[in-house]
Design an enzyme around this catalytic site. Structure first.
Site, mmCIF file in Angstrom:
data_model
loop_
_atom_site.group_PDB
_atom_site.id
_atom_site.type_symbol
_atom_site.label_atom_id
_atom_site.label_comp_id
_atom_site.label_asym_id
_atom_site.label_seq_id
_atom_site.Cartn_x
_atom_site.Cartn_y
_atom_site.Cartn_z
ATOM 1 C CE LYS A 171 57.454 77.168 74.106
ATOM 2 N NZ LYS A 171 56.476 76.329 74.864
ATOM 3 N N GLY A 202 52.441 79.083 74.517
ATOM 4 C CA GLY A 202 52.279 78.561 72.966
ATOM 5 C C GLY A 202 52.945 77.197 72.861
ATOM 6 C CG ASP A 203 52.862 74.883 69.345
ATOM 7 O OD1 ASP A 203 53.281 76.096 68.697
ATOM 8 O OD2 ASP A 203 51.833 74.230 68.518
ATOM 9 N N GLY A 204 56.058 74.839 70.511
ATOM 10 C CA GLY A 204 57.455 75.050 70.160
ATOM 11 C C GLY A 204 57.240 75.562 68.697
ATOM 12 C CB VAL A 207 55.098 80.621 70.905
ATOM 13 C CG1 VAL A 207 55.819 81.380 71.715
ATOM 14 C CG2 VAL A 207 53.738 80.769 70.726
ATOM 15 N N GLY A 208 57.726 78.786 70.141
ATOM 16 C CA GLY A 208 59.225 78.688 70.326
ATOM 17 C C GLY A 208 60.220 79.106 69.300
ATOM 18 C CD GLU A 246 69.659 71.318 82.201
ATOM 19 O OE1 GLU A 246 69.612 70.074 81.722
ATOM 20 O OE2 GLU A 246 68.593 71.611 82.875
ATOM 21 C CB CYS A 280 67.738 66.879 82.667
ATOM 22 S SG CYS A 280 67.841 68.200 83.546
ATOM 23 C CD GLU A 380 66.834 62.834 79.182
ATOM 24 O OE1 GLU A 380 67.082 63.209 79.937
ATOM 25 O OE2 GLU A 380 66.608 63.333 77.857
#
Length: 475
Positions: A171, A202-204, A207-208, A246, A280, A380
């Site tokens: 995804k 898809g989105d989190g 689908v995520g 990660e 990151c 961050e």
């Protein structure tokens, strides 16, 4: 862009099942829609996972030589689409085309090549005492990847999983999905066996989460924010699957007085501004020894004045826009917080750079005279924003560097070899880069603390995708 309305499942481009939606994909430089993306549901995930599960039994038994031949086909197919990949990345997330080609798209080839080299040398079997110890593929893997280095994060998961003998469902980020579709075309052109590689957009939430919690997924590998990583780990917990993450970073960059100051200051600025600060492992906190602080600040002002902002469609060494309106609003808000909390603006600030009326462009920004308790030093930002603060001595530098919930990367600048080793060993980070040294594709990539767990890239990338079995009593 072809196939934006389909998913790649079981070796075919298939229409989404009923109930799926659509999402406009935007070019962040123009704020114009460039594609309409099909957005999947848990039912689409079920279909893809079923294909991966069915393919695993035979693919897991392929020989190393067969996998080597597969990698060689993938590399050839990727080379044919390298330019298309660079254009897709530049269009979807705003990376300037020169950088998208030389750095972003090149990562795909780099990870394929180093994983292939590791595969050729990896010991999948060894004798240990009376047992034969066998390293076997973990099974069906779910991959959830980000938008900032889209093909880098796809390649450094897919390549070792293929080498290990795993099957998978990807995804990609819905913000930057075009490069993932090109990657799926590469897999198809290379004749990856049906069901081994599958892609559902898809989105989190839809689908995520379905992928992370799916009972037939044996492992989930996620790259993204720490908050997202926590959500993935919770979704995966009920089925006790392996989770590799990660996550975020707030990496320190320490400049000691004995460093090559002009070089160190220039590197501090340009490495932070690379990819518009959307990395990151970006060296976002600059710690400078007090005795040379004013000198370094002056050098930073000179360096940042040379950072150019420009159209990502044009070749050159400029930086492009931020990836989306949401990211632009977040970065602008944090710049204002830095001003409100009393950090001094050396360059940049809120608003678009001069000459840009549209697009999610951000001014290259440097805050000085900050301290480690400020929001801009803790959170961050993920934009072209450098935060600078002084330290008195080596002990304070190490304390400040480690005073963060993150531990992805750290950087230090010093001409003293003993200090380099001494300080590097005390920095609580998964990667330490000294005097501008690069990070090879063969080196492990990952971090300590809330920056995640597990390691990616090269030989270390293979480890996450393998189970260990001891077989005793063989005759």
């Amino acid at each position: 862009m072809s196939n934006t309305d389909k998913f790649y499942i079981n070796g075919e481009w298939l229409a989404p099942l009923p109930g799926s939606g659509e999402l406009a994909v935007e070019n962040p430089a123009t704020e114009q829609q460039v594609a309409t993306l099909a957005m999947g549901t848990a039912l689409d995930v079920d279909r893809a996972v079923s294909a991966a599960r069915a393919a695993f039994a035979s693919y897991a038994l392929q020989s190393v030589d067969e996998r080597i031949a597969l990698f060689e086909r993938i590399l050839a197919a990727y080379a044919e689409r390298a330019e298309q990949m660079a254009v897709a990345i530049s269009t979807e997330m705003g990376a300037p085309i020169s950088f998208a080609s030389a750095a972003q798209a090149a990562c795909g080839q780099g990870h394929l090549m180093t994983t292939l080299a590791a595969l050729k040398e990896f010991a999948f079997n060894r004798q240990l005492g009376r047992a034969e110890v066998v390293r076997e593929p973990i099974g069906v893997c779910g991959f959830i990847t980000p938008w900032n280095w889209p093909i880098n994060q796809i390649a450094c998961k897919v390549a070792p999983a293929l080498a290990a003998g795993c099957t998978m469902v990807l995804k990609p980020s819905e913000i930057a999905p075009l490069s993932a579709l090109v990657w799926a075309e590469v897999m198809d052109a290379a004749a990856v066996p049906a069901g081994v590689f599958n892609l559902v957009n898809g989105d989190g939430v839809n689908v995520g989460a379905a992928l992370a919690g799916h009972p037939d997924v044996d492992m989930v590998s996620f790259t993204g924010s720490t908050r997202g990583g926590v959500a993935v780990a919770k979704a995966a917990a009920d089925t006790v699957k392996r989770v590799a993450q990660e996550l975020g970073g707030k990496s320190p960059n320490i400049i000691f007085a004995d460093a090559d100051l002009p070089s160190a200051a220039k590197q501090a600025v340009f490495s932070m501004m690379e990819n518009t600060g959307q990395s990151c492992n970006a060296p976002s906190r600059l710690l400078v020894e007090q005795s040379v602080y004013d000198q370094v600040v002056a050098l930073l002002a000179e360096a940042v004045a040379k950072v150019q902002v420009g159209d990502p469609a044009q070749p050159g060494r400029h930086i492009g826009p931020l990836s989306s309106r949401m990211q632009f609003d977040k970065v602008q808000g944090l710049i204002q917080v830095g001003i409100d909390e009393g950090a001094r603006l050396l360059a940049g600030g809120t608003g678009r750079p001069e000459g840009f009326a549209q697009g999610y462009y951000c001014k290259p920004t440097i805050f000085v005279d900050a301290n480690n308790s400020m929001t801009i030093a803790r959170e961050e930002i993920f934009g072209p924003v450098l935060v600078v603060m002084p330290f008195a001595d080596e002990a304070e530098a190490i304390t400040l560097a480690n005073d963060t919930p993150y531990g992805l990367a750290a950087y230090l600048q010093s001409s003293d070899p003993e200090r380099q080793r001494r300080v590097a060993r005390q920095l609580r980070a998964g990667m330490v880069r000294i005097n501008g040294a690069g990070h090879d594709f063969t080196s492990p990539f990952g971090g300590y603390k809330q920056s995640g767990n597990g390691r990616e890239w090269g030989e270390y990338g293979l480890e996450d995708f393998l189970e260990t079995k001891a077989i005793s009593g063989l005759s």
